[in-house]
Write an enzyme that holds these catalytic residues in place. Sequence first.
Site, PDB file in Angstrom:
ATOM      1  N   GLU A  30      12.612  79.515 121.395  1.00 25.96           N
ATOM      2  CA  GLU A  30      13.262  78.227 121.153  1.00 25.96           C
ATOM      3  C   GLU A  30      14.488  78.373 120.251  1.00 25.96           C
ATOM      4  N   SER A  39      13.170  68.749 129.437  1.00 23.56           N
ATOM      5  CA  SER A  39      13.836  70.048 129.320  1.00 23.56           C
ATOM      6  C   SER A  39      13.595  70.907 130.534  1.00 23.56           C
ATOM      7  N   LYS A  77      27.480  91.178 120.196  1.00 18.90           N
ATOM      8  CA  LYS A  77      28.244  89.945 120.428  1.00 18.90           C
ATOM      9  C   LYS A  77      29.304  89.745 119.347  1.00 18.90           C
ATOM     10  N   TRP A 124       7.284  70.511 111.238  1.00 21.65           N
ATOM     11  CA  TRP A 124       7.698  70.480 112.648  1.00 21.65           C
ATOM     12  C   TRP A 124       6.910  71.508 113.461  1.00 21.65           C
ATOM     13  N   HIS A 137       6.980  85.090 112.158  1.00 20.69           N
ATOM     14  CA  HIS A 137       6.777  83.868 111.386  1.00 20.69           C
ATOM     15  C   HIS A 137       5.403  83.851 110.727  1.00 20.69           C
TER      16      HIS A 137
HETATM   17  C1  HEA Z   1      18.150  71.882 114.080  1.00 22.59           C
HETATM   18  C2  HEA Z   1      18.990  71.570 113.290  1.00 22.59           C
HETATM   19  C3  HEA Z   1      18.974  71.095 111.878  1.00 22.59           C
HETATM   20  C4  HEA Z   1      20.040  70.496 111.298  1.00 22.59           C
HETATM   21  C5  HEA Z   1      21.378  70.185 111.952  1.00 22.59           C
HETATM   22  C6  HEA Z   1      19.671  70.232 109.949  1.00 22.59           C
HETATM   23  C7  HEA Z   1      20.525  69.622 109.032  1.00 22.59           C
HETATM   24  C8  HEA Z   1      20.241  69.443 107.684  1.00 22.59           C
HETATM   25  N1  HEA Z   1      19.078  69.781 107.039  1.00 22.59           N
HETATM   26 FE1  HEA Z   1      17.404  70.557 107.926  1.00 22.59          FE
HETATM   27  N2  HEA Z   1      15.769  71.337 108.798  1.00 22.59           N
HETATM   28  C9  HEA Z   1      15.643  71.716 110.110  1.00 22.59           C
HETATM   29  C10 HEA Z   1      16.640  71.685 111.064  1.00 22.59           C
HETATM   30  C11 HEA Z   1      17.930  71.172 110.873  1.00 22.59           C
HETATM   31  N3  HEA Z   1      18.396  70.651 109.703  1.00 22.59           N
HETATM   32  C12 HEA Z   1      14.304  72.174 110.364  1.00 22.59           C
HETATM   33  C13 HEA Z   1      13.768  72.694 111.684  1.00 22.59           C
HETATM   34  C14 HEA Z   1      13.616  72.061 109.160  1.00 22.59           C
HETATM   35  C15 HEA Z   1      12.163  72.447 108.877  1.00 22.59           C
HETATM   36  C16 HEA Z   1      11.292  71.246 108.898  1.00 22.59           C
HETATM   37  C17 HEA Z   1       9.926  71.592 108.433  1.00 22.59           C
HETATM   38  O1  HEA Z   1       9.772  72.223 107.377  1.00 22.59           O
HETATM   39  O2  HEA Z   1       8.972  71.236 109.149  1.00 22.59           O
HETATM   40  C18 HEA Z   1      14.562  71.542 108.189  1.00 22.59           C
HETATM   41  C19 HEA Z   1      14.260  71.322 106.839  1.00 22.59           C
HETATM   42  C20 HEA Z   1      15.180  70.925 105.892  1.00 22.59           C
HETATM   43  C21 HEA Z   1      14.940  70.923 104.491  1.00 22.59           C
HETATM   44  C22 HEA Z   1      13.667  71.393 103.797  1.00 22.59           C
HETATM   45  C23 HEA Z   1      12.723  70.272 103.654  1.00 22.59           C
HETATM   46  C24 HEA Z   1      11.459  70.726 103.042  1.00 22.59           C
HETATM   47  O3  HEA Z   1      11.104  71.892 103.124  1.00 22.59           O
HETATM   48  O4  HEA Z   1      10.796  69.849 102.464  1.00 22.59           O
HETATM   49  C25 HEA Z   1      16.068  70.451 103.877  1.00 22.59           C
HETATM   50  C26 HEA Z   1      16.246  70.298 102.424  1.00 22.59           C
HETATM   51  O5  HEA Z   1      17.265  70.267 101.913  1.00 22.59           O
HETATM   52  C27 HEA Z   1      17.013  70.173 104.918  1.00 22.59           C
HETATM   53  C28 HEA Z   1      18.296  69.690 104.721  1.00 22.59           C
HETATM   54  C29 HEA Z   1      19.228  69.473 105.738  1.00 22.59           C
HETATM   55  C30 HEA Z   1      20.530  68.903 105.513  1.00 22.59           C
HETATM   56  C31 HEA Z   1      21.070  68.438 104.203  1.00 22.59           C
HETATM   57  C32 HEA Z   1      21.147  68.879 106.748  1.00 22.59           C
HETATM   58  C33 HEA Z   1      22.548  68.363 107.024  1.00 22.59           C
HETATM   59  O6  HEA Z   1      23.253  69.328 107.745  1.00 22.59           O
HETATM   60  C34 HEA Z   1      22.509  67.052 107.748  1.00 22.59           C
HETATM   61  C35 HEA Z   1      23.904  66.460 107.789  1.00 22.59           C
HETATM   62  C36 HEA Z   1      24.035  65.188 108.585  1.00 22.59           C
HETATM   63  C37 HEA Z   1      24.016  63.964 108.092  1.00 22.59           C
HETATM   64  C38 HEA Z   1      23.752  63.737 106.670  1.00 22.59           C
HETATM   65  C39 HEA Z   1      24.210  62.781 108.976  1.00 22.59           C
HETATM   66  C40 HEA Z   1      25.428  61.966 108.602  1.00 22.59           C
HETATM   67  C41 HEA Z   1      25.083  60.554 108.446  1.00 22.59           C
HETATM   68  C42 HEA Z   1      25.462  59.791 107.422  1.00 22.59           C
HETATM   69  C43 HEA Z   1      26.292  60.276 106.312  1.00 22.59           C
HETATM   70  C44 HEA Z   1      25.023  58.378 107.338  1.00 22.59           C
HETATM   71  C45 HEA Z   1      25.329  57.620 108.541  1.00 22.59           C
HETATM   72  C46 HEA Z   1      24.806  56.281 108.393  1.00 22.59           C
HETATM   73  C47 HEA Z   1      24.087  55.599 109.260  1.00 22.59           C
HETATM   74  C48 HEA Z   1      23.635  56.189 110.536  1.00 22.59           C
HETATM   75  C49 HEA Z   1      23.686  54.216 108.966  1.00 22.59           C
HETATM   76  N4  HEA Z   1      16.456  70.478 106.133  1.00 22.59           N
HETATM   77  C1  HEA Z   2      19.469  79.265 115.923  1.00 24.70           C
HETATM   78  C2  HEA Z   2      18.392  79.597 115.371  1.00 24.70           C
HETATM   79  C3  HEA Z   2      17.975  80.927 114.824  1.00 24.70           C
HETATM   80  C4  HEA Z   2      18.511  82.178 115.017  1.00 24.70           C
HETATM   81  C5  HEA Z   2      19.690  82.584 115.881  1.00 24.70           C
HETATM   82  C6  HEA Z   2      17.722  83.077 114.234  1.00 24.70           C
HETATM   83  C7  HEA Z   2      17.943  84.438 114.190  1.00 24.70           C
HETATM   84  C8  HEA Z   2      17.116  85.341 113.549  1.00 24.70           C
HETATM   85  N1  HEA Z   2      16.026  85.041 112.778  1.00 24.70           N
HETATM   86 FE1  HEA Z   2      15.363  83.162 112.314  1.00 24.70          FE
HETATM   87  N2  HEA Z   2      14.558  81.334 112.076  1.00 24.70           N
HETATM   88  C9  HEA Z   2      15.007  80.163 112.623  1.00 24.70           C
HETATM   89  C10 HEA Z   2      16.089  80.016 113.457  1.00 24.70           C
HETATM   90  C11 HEA Z   2      16.876  81.081 113.911  1.00 24.70           C
HETATM   91  N3  HEA Z   2      16.738  82.388 113.568  1.00 24.70           N
HETATM   92  C12 HEA Z   2      14.196  79.060 112.195  1.00 24.70           C
HETATM   93  C13 HEA Z   2      14.382  77.598 112.589  1.00 24.70           C
HETATM   94  C14 HEA Z   2      13.223  79.595 111.363  1.00 24.70           C
HETATM   95  C15 HEA Z   2      12.138  78.876 110.567  1.00 24.70           C
HETATM   96  C16 HEA Z   2      11.123  78.168 111.337  1.00 24.70           C
HETATM   97  C17 HEA Z   2      10.179  77.476 110.415  1.00 24.70           C
HETATM   98  O1  HEA Z   2       9.347  78.151 109.809  1.00 24.70           O
HETATM   99  O2  HEA Z   2      10.283  76.242 110.281  1.00 24.70           O
HETATM  100  C18 HEA Z   2      13.467  81.033 111.329  1.00 24.70           C
HETATM  101  C19 HEA Z   2      12.684  81.918 110.611  1.00 24.70           C
HETATM  102  C20 HEA Z   2      12.796  83.287 110.708  1.00 24.70           C
HETATM  103  C21 HEA Z   2      11.821  84.202 110.203  1.00 24.70           C
HETATM  104  C22 HEA Z   2      10.502  83.839 109.529  1.00 24.70           C
HETATM  105  C23 HEA Z   2      10.714  83.623 108.098  1.00 24.70           C
HETATM  106  C24 HEA Z   2       9.483  83.117 107.445  1.00 24.70           C
HETATM  107  O3  HEA Z   2       9.086  81.983 107.717  1.00 24.70           O
HETATM  108  O4  HEA Z   2       8.914  83.855 106.664  1.00 24.70           O
HETATM  109  C25 HEA Z   2      12.289  85.467 110.469  1.00 24.70           C
HETATM  110  C26 HEA Z   2      11.579  86.724 110.117  1.00 24.70           C
HETATM  111  O5  HEA Z   2      11.757  87.705 110.695  1.00 24.70           O
HETATM  112  C27 HEA Z   2      13.550  85.310 111.159  1.00 24.70           C
HETATM  113  C28 HEA Z   2      14.332  86.358 111.607  1.00 24.70           C
HETATM  114  C29 HEA Z   2      15.483  86.207 112.379  1.00 24.70           C
HETATM  115  C30 HEA Z   2      16.270  87.327 112.884  1.00 24.70           C
HETATM  116  C31 HEA Z   2      16.016  88.773 112.632  1.00 24.70           C
HETATM  117  C32 HEA Z   2      17.271  86.773 113.619  1.00 24.70           C
HETATM  118  C33 HEA Z   2      18.316  87.534 114.393  1.00 24.70           C
HETATM  119  O6  HEA Z   2      18.468  87.008 115.676  1.00 24.70           O
HETATM  120  C34 HEA Z   2      19.628  87.574 113.693  1.00 24.70           C
HETATM  121  C35 HEA Z   2      20.530  88.641 114.274  1.00 24.70           C
HETATM  122  C36 HEA Z   2      21.933  88.621 113.730  1.00 24.70           C
HETATM  123  C37 HEA Z   2      22.460  89.492 112.848  1.00 24.70           C
HETATM  124  C38 HEA Z   2      21.643  90.576 112.235  1.00 24.70           C
HETATM  125  C39 HEA Z   2      23.863  89.363 112.379  1.00 24.70           C
HETATM  126  C40 HEA Z   2      24.908  89.966 113.270  1.00 24.70           C
HETATM  127  C41 HEA Z   2      24.738  91.411 113.501  1.00 24.70           C
HETATM  128  C42 HEA Z   2      25.632  92.368 113.167  1.00 24.70           C
HETATM  129  C43 HEA Z   2      26.932  92.065 112.526  1.00 24.70           C
HETATM  130  C44 HEA Z   2      25.300  93.760 113.574  1.00 24.70           C
HETATM  131  C45 HEA Z   2      25.089  94.752 112.499  1.00 24.70           C
HETATM  132  C46 HEA Z   2      23.897  94.505 111.719  1.00 24.70           C
HETATM  133  C47 HEA Z   2      22.967  95.400 111.371  1.00 24.70           C
HETATM  134  C48 HEA Z   2      22.741  96.705 112.010  1.00 24.70           C
HETATM  135  C49 HEA Z   2      22.078  95.082 110.237  1.00 24.70           C
HETATM  136  N4  HEA Z   2      13.841  83.984 111.289  1.00 24.70           N
HETATM  137 CU   LIG Z   3      11.687  83.624 114.905  1.00 24.48          CU
END
Ligand code: HEA
Ligand code: HEA
Ligand SMILES: [Cu+2]
Lengths: 267, 283, 525
Positions: free
Chosen positions: C255, C170, C331, C142, C303
Amino acid sequence: MNLSGRLAGSGLSLIVSGSALAQSRYNFQEPVTSVAEQLYDLHTLMLIICAVIFVAVFGVMFWSVFKHRKSRGAVAANFHESTTVEILWTIIPVFILVGMAWPATRTILYMKDTSSPDITIKATGYQWKWGYDYLQGEGEGIRFVSNLSTPREQIEGSEAKGEHYLLEVDNPVVVPVGKKVRILTTASDVIHSWWVPAFGVKQDAIPGFIRDTWFRADREGIYRGNCVELCGKDHGYMPIEVHVVSAEAYSQWVAKQVASKAALAAN
Amino acid sequence: MNHAVDKYFVPEPSKYPIFGSVALLLFGTGAVLWLNQTGPGPQLFFLGVAILVYMLFGWFGQVIRESESGEYSQRVDKSFRWSMGWFIFSEVMFFAAFFGALFYARVLSVPWLASGDNEALLWQGFTADWPSAGPRPDEAFTPMGAWGIPAFNTLLLLTSGATLTWAHHALLKGDRKQLKLGLMLTILLGVVFLGFQMYEYVHAYADLNLRMDSGIYGSTFFLLTGFHGLHVTIGAIMLTVMLFRVMAGHFRPDHHFAFEATAWYWHFVDVVWLILFVVVYWL
Amino acid sequence: MAAVTPDHLHDHHHGPSGLMRWITTTNHKDIGTMYLLFSFIMFLSGGVMALTIRAELFQPGLQVVEPEFFNQLTTMHGLVMVFGAIMPAFVGFANWMLPLMIGASDMAFARMNNWSFWLLPVAAVMLIGSFFVPGGATAAGWTLYPPLSVQMGMGMDLAIFAVHIMGISSIMGAINIVVTILNMRAPGMTLMKMPLFCWTWLITAYLLIAVMPVLAGAVTMILTDRHFGTSFFNAAGGGDPVLFQHIFWFFGHPEVYIMILPAFGIVSQIIPTFARKPLFGYASMVYATASIAVLSFVVWAHHMFATGMPAQGQLFFMYATMLIAVPTGVKVFNWIATMWRGSMTFETPMLWSVGFIFVFTLGGFTGLICAIAPVDIQLHDTYYVVAHFHYVLVAGSLFALFAGAYYWLPKWTGHMPNETIGKLHFWCSMVFFNITFFPMHFLGLAGMPRRIPDYALQFADFNALATVGAFGFGLSQLIFIVVVVKCVRGGEKAAARSWEDADGLEWTVPSPAPHHTFEVAPVFK
Ligand code: HEA
Ligand code: HEA
Ligand SMILES: [Cu+2]
Ligand code: CUA
């Protein structure tokens, strides 16, 4: 590093590492370089700090969830701010973070120091194999290509899978124990990434650029890793296998390589 | 400005958005097919463009009618102001991506490629000069000079900013004649600018061998100037619409945000050019 | 969620009916409903892809899909969930609730609002349609990293144009939201008196306007690298593949906060209601949200620790990233302080909210562990990261969306959602969620890379467990459909103030909310 970290770390690995192999189940693989060891300890330290905060914070929340419910006759108080606590819970986390950042900073500087290696090897990522060139040090001039050696039948399931399924290659990298090895990474097509978990080394291989990293393995053995940057269809099938051998064994290996290369040239 | 003073204007259901969506669907799919040379790419693409033009005419036409019939309260006017500001901010960020790419290439990637292991093992003999087409350019090219047409174009755009401000002052004073004149001059300057820009592209391809595929210099040069040119075109179209509206007797000294929005946009395009002139052509 | 009342027909404008009504509508409630429906359909589609991924990963070896198709699934799962499910769902909430919460008659630009929505099905058609073109959908992840994405077939071009169209949608949606909040509040509602959900959306919309154009720029560069010979991401021409990563993550990190800040907003509405106590530290909540937004622009390279950036770079991005824990912590602490000494009940929305805090924080902590650059060298591109972001995205964003849906369903449909089934939905989701994603931490620590269709034998049992969990989680989501359908059809009548202690203007209008509300602005307090 930090004693409690080390204690808890080894405790954890005792509980979990059922087999003494580098096959870990719940934690990082057993480190065989000083870098990997530092990463292991850092992670343990982080885990402990986070776990403590987690338990404390959610201890309070669940206390409140159980005690302050309406069904138990709780009557809502009406406070909604307190500058003192708000400042406290902003400042205290900052200090905790500084405590985490300090050892991490030292490790980064240590990891980044690729100077004065004993051996330099260039690893080039191809779709989907690794090419190795020994550029400097004992073995200079050796070059070969390293392919996955797991048979197709095992992947497709018509044959039982071997112990090192997907983690075995035809031509492993061979390095001597206790020597600083600098790895240069690059690629010829798309981005790959060279990773050997037990060494704590992961470096993207970027086409057109050279990046470097290093390791010094403390123990002989066979260590395995994968390409970890999505590089197309067979991204899952380009493993890395490193044999760490004694100085003598290494010299022998070098001699053999040189001889077979000479033989090849003579043909 | 009568019945709608305290009630915020909420439009009737409208068919235009769905036309816009279908237009973009055809536009996008058409472009993809065209780029990959399969299927009826160009046909779909131009059909999409046509529908988009229809939709823009219809939609903006309706907005203009609503505005002129006094449906929009002061509050609606304020909404338009906010939204135009935020829209321009989004445009700034779009250009920032391309300027970012340019800075990255000039400050980081080209020097990196020409030093250390990169130079020693991969790109022997490459030196970091700018303009650069990278270590393995397909063909040599001559970079675009700053002090010919580009400098003149800078002058044109700056002048057009001034004439537009003049027109705005005329509108505020209620001097319709000067307003028309100012607008016409601005449009003229914009069109001449575009003409020169086109000439420059022809010159680049024909005489300088400077093309989009001339390495990172060509890439950044054509994408930055190209997107800027596109924005000048859009701005000039907006100005033309304003001119027609002025001729139709629209706008009052106290009610003419469409004009102001166009002016904001034009000035924004102007500023982008100034930065572009300095970092793309000059330095 | 067809919550709209029949009395629309007797309304003053006689708009079109049937399908045309939905296509041409300028009503924020209709549009909100369509957003929510669309996002749920996208969630199911992305979920089906996830289940296929999990089915392939059930055992080592190749059983279900070919590696190339597996990569397409992973990529499209990410894109569809992020851009199709989570983001539009929050916009749906914004459309439905913001005007009601601030006492506005509609969104500031009602016609443009319609277009923002109707661009999404177009983008979805292009995105999902790309599976069926020669070469299939894009399989570059993605994150669309070049040069791999430059190698892809025409599915990549479709994805690029789909991203452009979603970006336009958006940006228009976000401008609409910002203007609505800034310009259409009821008299008396100062910014610091707005419900927190409005604040979080205001800041989210700002982030959207700032970064969606950057993403558009990034994919445009890929397009020209693919078809017009430019060299942005090609070293031979003086560019750099890593440049794309910088631009992408400059978008990508904000994002992820775009996907969590509105979730924070929803939870901040719900907890005070069921704790029967005002939100603790309202002002610091606002400042914390703003700080998260500001910090989100300077952390992107976390990242990219494994790309080999200089030590100073790693240090800077590590420190900046760690800092985000502070406002996020504020928060979490504020929510807990709101519950402290409250008089709590645990209706379904509250259950989801408490569940959210608990599991999201776990994901936050793993994020913080990833932020430690040296540790991330081990974790990057492993299942640990997959675990991290599903904890924050599924247990964070998605759980908060469910919380919000249960909370406002009475306002949308006029009926109370069924508590028993709702609670069943929560508990099943909570349990199966953890069964699915908790083992992924171990997989990642032990060394399983992400985006692979097949893996070494020592990862077999946790993968099998995760797959079982995923199917359980997927099935649990079907319960939600039951709740919503029942709630639309009938059930206990909802009062205007549907929850005992709910506060805010949205609870002063009848349930279901009539088609037009606040045509004359209410005076706030
Ligand atoms: C933003 C939100 C989001 C959400 C909600 C989810 C939801 C889920 N994700 Fe995903 N996931 C991502 C964002 C998200 N993911 C992203 C950004 C990546 C990285 C992609 C990348 O590497 O490029 C990723 C990658 C990712 C991987 C790693 C793939 C890989 O590295 O090869 C896996 C593997 O287990 C996974 C699993 C799941 C599962 C099991 C759910 C479950 O929570 C899903 C549950 C929901 C359902 C299963 C739907 C219910 C439907 C039915 C039961 C059937 C209905 C029937 C009909 C419609 C006919 N996700
Ligand atoms: C909703 C989406 C979301 C949110 C909220 C966050 C929140 C955070 N993320 Fe995450 N992140 C993703 C979505 C998100 N991330 C996704 C999709 C990827 C993978 C993308 C991809 O490669 O495909 C990713 C990947 C990712 C990476 C890269 C990993 C890698 O690829 O190697 C890192 C590294 O720093 C990171 C860090 C963090 C941190 C520090 C926060 C912080 O905001 C979290 C802060 C919260 C807390 C820490 C908990 C509450 C705090 C307390 C209770 C206070 C007391 C705590 C202390 C003093 C320790 N995230
Ligand atoms: Cu990040
Ligand atoms: Cu090579 Cu992944």
